[in-house]
Design a protein around this motif. Structure first.
Motif, short mmCIF file in Angstrom:
data_model
loop_
_atom_site.label_atom_id
_atom_site.label_comp_id
_atom_site.label_asym_id
_atom_site.label_seq_id
_atom_site.Cartn_x
_atom_site.Cartn_y
_atom_site.Cartn_z
N ARG A 1 3.08 19.23 2.33
CA ARG A 1 2.42 17.94 2.56
C ARG A 1 2.72 17.42 3.96
O ARG A 1 1.83 16.91 4.65
N ASP B 1 -5.25 15.61 6.63
CA ASP B 1 -5.87 14.46 5.99
C ASP B 1 -5.96 13.22 6.87
O ASP B 1 -6.70 12.29 6.55
N GLY C 1 1.49 8.51 -0.22
CA GLY C 1 2.19 9.75 0.12
C GLY C 1 2.88 9.58 1.46
O GLY C 1 3.63 8.62 1.67
N ALA D 1 -1.11 9.55 5.50
CA ALA D 1 -2.21 10.10 6.32
C ALA D 1 -3.35 9.09 6.53
O ALA D 1 -3.94 9.03 7.61
N MET D 2 -3.64 8.29 5.49
CA MET D 2 -4.78 7.35 5.62
C MET D 2 -4.48 6.29 6.68
O MET D 2 -5.34 5.95 7.49
N ALA E 1 4.29 6.35 -6.07
CA ALA E 1 5.30 6.57 -7.11
C ALA E 1 6.41 7.50 -6.61
O ALA E 1 7.50 7.54 -7.18
N ASP E 2 6.12 8.25 -5.55
CA ASP E 2 7.00 9.33 -5.11
C ASP E 2 7.94 8.85 -3.99
O ASP E 2 7.54 8.73 -2.82
N ALA F 1 0.80 3.13 -10.00
CA ALA F 1 -0.53 2.57 -10.23
C ALA F 1 -0.49 1.89 -11.60
O ALA F 1 0.18 2.39 -12.49
N PHE G 1 -0.45 -0.69 -9.47
CA PHE G 1 0.10 -1.37 -8.30
C PHE G 1 -0.02 -2.90 -8.43
O PHE G 1 -0.90 -3.41 -9.10
N GLY H 1 -6.28 6.82 -0.61
CA GLY H 1 -6.73 8.17 -0.21
C GLY H 1 -6.36 9.20 -1.25
O GLY H 1 -5.18 9.41 -1.53
C1 LIG Z 1 -3.10 13.68 -2.97
S1 LIG Z 1 -1.82 12.58 -2.58
C2 LIG Z 1 -2.65 11.58 -1.36
C3 LIG Z 1 -1.75 11.10 -0.28
C4 LIG Z 1 -2.47 10.30 0.82
N1 LIG Z 1 -3.04 9.09 0.31
C5 LIG Z 1 -3.56 11.14 1.43
O1 LIG Z 1 -4.74 10.89 1.19
O2 LIG Z 1 -3.26 12.06 2.19
C6 LIG Z 1 -1.82 11.47 -3.97
C7 LIG Z 1 -0.66 10.50 -3.94
O3 LIG Z 1 -0.83 9.60 -5.03
C8 LIG Z 1 0.43 9.37 -5.63
N2 LIG Z 1 0.22 9.01 -7.03
C9 LIG Z 1 -0.38 9.74 -8.00
N3 LIG Z 1 -0.37 9.08 -9.17
C10 LIG Z 1 0.26 7.89 -8.93
C11 LIG Z 1 0.56 6.77 -9.74
N4 LIG Z 1 0.23 6.73 -11.03
N5 LIG Z 1 1.18 5.73 -9.18
C12 LIG Z 1 1.52 5.75 -7.87
N6 LIG Z 1 1.25 6.78 -7.04
C13 LIG Z 1 0.63 7.84 -7.57
C14 LIG Z 1 1.15 10.70 -5.50
O4 LIG Z 1 2.55 10.52 -5.58
C15 LIG Z 1 0.67 11.18 -4.14
O5 LIG Z 1 1.56 10.79 -3.11
#
Ligand SMILES: C[S@@+](CC[C@H](N)C(=O)[O-])C[C@H]1O[C@@H](n2cnc3c(N)ncnc32)[C@H](O)[C@@H]1O
Length: 411
Positions: free
Chosen positions: A66, A74, A104, A107-108, A133-134, A165, A167, A182
Motif C-alpha cells: 500500500r 491512487d 488509509g 492517497a485521496m 479503522a486501520d 464506518a 464515522f 476513496g
Molecule cells: C482500499 S483502501 C482505500 C484507501 C484510500 N482511501 C485510497 O483510496 O487509496 C480502503 C480503506 O478503508 C478502510 N476501511 C474499510 N472498512 C472500514 C470501516 N468499516 N471503517 C473504517 N475504515 C474502513 C480500510 O482500513 C482501508 O484503509
C-alpha cells in the motif's frame, strides 16, 4: 521507456516513501521482486475478497504494498476526482478543511493537493483529518506527512483519527470544505443485497453531506471495476431521486444513469496518468498496468453549483464516456449528455460516429477527444434513422472542447 500519459508524482516521492519503507523493514522501490510479491498478494486479495484484510496476506506485506505502490497509484485517482472542482475555481479559500474517510495512507488527500497545485488561484493549504479503522495505515499516513508536508506550494497538514464506518464527522471536527471517501464504499456492507446496500449507503452519504460547509463538496471515488462502479451509479440515482445533493461531476445531467440500462455496462474514467518509471518494473512483475489511471467517481455538492450548469450555455453538451473506437474509415465515441429535442431537451447516451471522409477543420477536435473530456457540438449530432442511440458528426458539424470556467458568485 516511453510512457503514454503524464506522471503526476515527482521523483522526490520515491526517496521519501523508500525512507519510510526502510524504517519499517519493508522492501523499498528498488527491491522489485519482493515489492512485486507484496503487490501481487494485495491485488489478488482485493480482486477476490474485496479488501486486503485477508488471512492470505501478511499485514506487513499489505502495508508495504500500500505504501510503496497503491498509495502512489491512487494519488492520481484523488487528483482525477477533484481536478474539476479546482479548475472551476471552487477551492478559493486560503486553506481547505478536509475529511478523508477510509483514508488509509491518505492517497485521496494527496491527490487533492496535486489538483490544487495545478491551479492558481486556489487554496494553498490543506488541513486534513484522516479517518480509518486501520491504526497502522494511519501511522504510515502520519509518517508520509512528516516526510513530505507539501505538493508544490500547497501545504498539507494531517491529523489522524481512528474510527470505524459510518464515522462521526462531528467528532472529527465538522464542518469540512471537502469530504472524500476513496475506494471505501466498495469495502462496506458487502454481505447486503444490492438494493439494501444502496439504501444503507444513501443514509451513509447523507450523513457525510451533513458534515459539509454549505459550499462544500463530497467526493466519492471507487475502483473502475464493473460491480463497484455500478453500485456507485445506483447510489447516484437514488441520491438524485431524493434530491439529497447536486451532482457536480461527472454527469452533465441528473436523469437516471444510462449505464445502468444494460447489466454489462458501467461508466468509468481512464485518465492519461502513468505510474512513475520507478514503479513500472514492479507493476510489470505483478502483471498490473502502469499506463493510465482508471477509477469511477461522483462529486456531490450541498449548493447548486454543477458542471451541468457551467456547461449549460452550450446547447449540446456531452461527456465522452468511452475511449475512441477507431476502425477502418471511422471513429466512434460514446457521449453522455444533453441535446435539444421536441420536448425541449433530452438527456442520455449516444454512440456517435465520424467518418474519416467527413473530417474537416470544423470537427478536427473530434480526433483529440479522450474519455472523460467535456465536448460541445453545433448542431447536435445527427440521429440515425432506424438506429436508436446512434448519431453522426457530419463534415459541417462544429466540435469543440468545453472549458471548465471559474464559477462566478451570483448575489
Ligand atoms: C482500499 S483502501 C482505500 C484507501 C484510500 N482511501 C485510497 O483510496 O487509496 C480502503 C480503506 O478503508 C478502510 N476501511 C474499510 N472498512 C472500514 C470501516 N468499516 N471503517 C473504517 N475504515 C474502513 C480500510 O482500513 C482501508 O484503509
Amino acid at each position: 521507456m516511453k510512457l503514454r500519459g503524464k506522471v503526476l508524482v515527482d521523483d522526490a516521492w520515491r526517496a521519501q516513501l523508500d525512507a519510510i519503507a526502510e524504517t519499517r523493514g519493508f522492501p523499498a522501490s528498488h527491491d522489485v521482486a519482493d515489492l512485486a510479491r507484496c503487490v501481487t498478494a494485495v491485488s489478488h486479495a482485493y480482486n477476490h475478497e474485496g479488501h486486503d484484510a485477508s488471512e492470505t496476506v501478511k499485514k506487513a506485506d499489505a502495508l508495504s504494498a500500500r505504501l510503496s505502490f497503491f498509495f502512489v497509484r491512487d494519488i492520481a485517482k484523488g487528483w482525477g476526482a477533484t481536478r474539476e472542482l479546482a479548475a472551476a475555481g471552487l477551492f478559493a479559500k486560503p486553506s481547505l478543511k478536509v475529511l478523508d474517510l477510509g483514508a488509509g495512507i491518505g492517497a485521496m488527500t494527496w491527490g487533492l493537493a496535486h489538483a490544487l497545485a495545478e491551479h492558481s488561484p486556489a487554496s494553498r493549504s490543506i488541513d486534513a483529518v484522516l479517518c480509518d479503522a486501520d491504526a497502522e495505515a494511519l501511522a504510515i499516513a502520519k509518517a508520509v506527512a512528516e516526510e513530505r508536508a507539501s505538493v508544490g506550494d500547497v501545504k498539507v497538514a494531517i491529523r489522524t483519527d481512528r474510527q470505524l464506518a459510518p464515522f462521526s464527522p462531528s467528532l472529527a471536527g465538522a464542518p469540512f470544505d471537502v469530504v472524500i471517501a476513496g475506494q471505501l464504499l466498495s469495502e462496506l456492507d458487502r454481505d447486503l443485497e444490492p438494493a439494501d446496500r444502496v439504501k444503507k449507503h444513501v443514509r451513509l452519504v447523507r450523513s457525510w453531506l451533513d458534515a459539509l460547509e454549505p459550499d462544500g463538496a463530497l467526493v466519492l471515488v471507487e475502483p473502475a471495476l464493473r460491480d463497484r462502479t455500478r453500485h456507485l451509479h445506483a447510489l447516484r440515482d437514488a441520491l438524485a431521486e431524493t434530491k439529497a445533493a447536486t451532482i457536480f461531476a461527472p454527469c452533465l445531467h441528473a436523469a437516471a444513469c444510462p449505464a445502468l440500462v444494460r447489466e454489462d455496462d458501467w461508466c468509468a474514467e481512464n485518465r492519461a496518468i502513468d505510474l512513475p518509471s520507478w514503479l513500472v518494473p514492479v507493476a510489470r512483475s505483478a502483471s498490473l498496468r502502469w499506463e493510465g489511471s482508471t477509477f469511477s467517481y461522483l462529486v456531490l455538492r450541498r449548493d447548486d453549483v454543477s458542471l451541468a450548469r457551467m456547461a449549460a450555455s452550450h446547447g449540446v453538451r456531452f461527456r465522452a464516456v468511452s475511449d475512441a473506437i477507431v476502425t477502418k474509415g471511422k471513429s466512434e465515441i460514446f457521449l453522455c449528455g444533453v441535446m435539444p429535442s421536441n420536448e425541449g431537451e433530452s438527456v442520455g447516451r449516444v454512440r456517435v460516429t465520424r467518418l474519416d471522409r467527413h473530417e474537416t477543420p470544423e470537427n478536427q477536435a473530434w480526433n483529440e477527444i479522450a474519455r472523460g473530456d467535456l465536448v460541445a457540438t453545433t448542431p447536435p449530432p445527427k440521429l440515425r434513422d432506424g438506429r436508436p442511440g446512434e448519431a453522426r458528426i457530419d463534415a459541417d458539424t462544429r466540435v469543440e472542447p468545453i472549458a471548465i470556467t471559474r464559477e462566478r458568485k451570483t448575489t
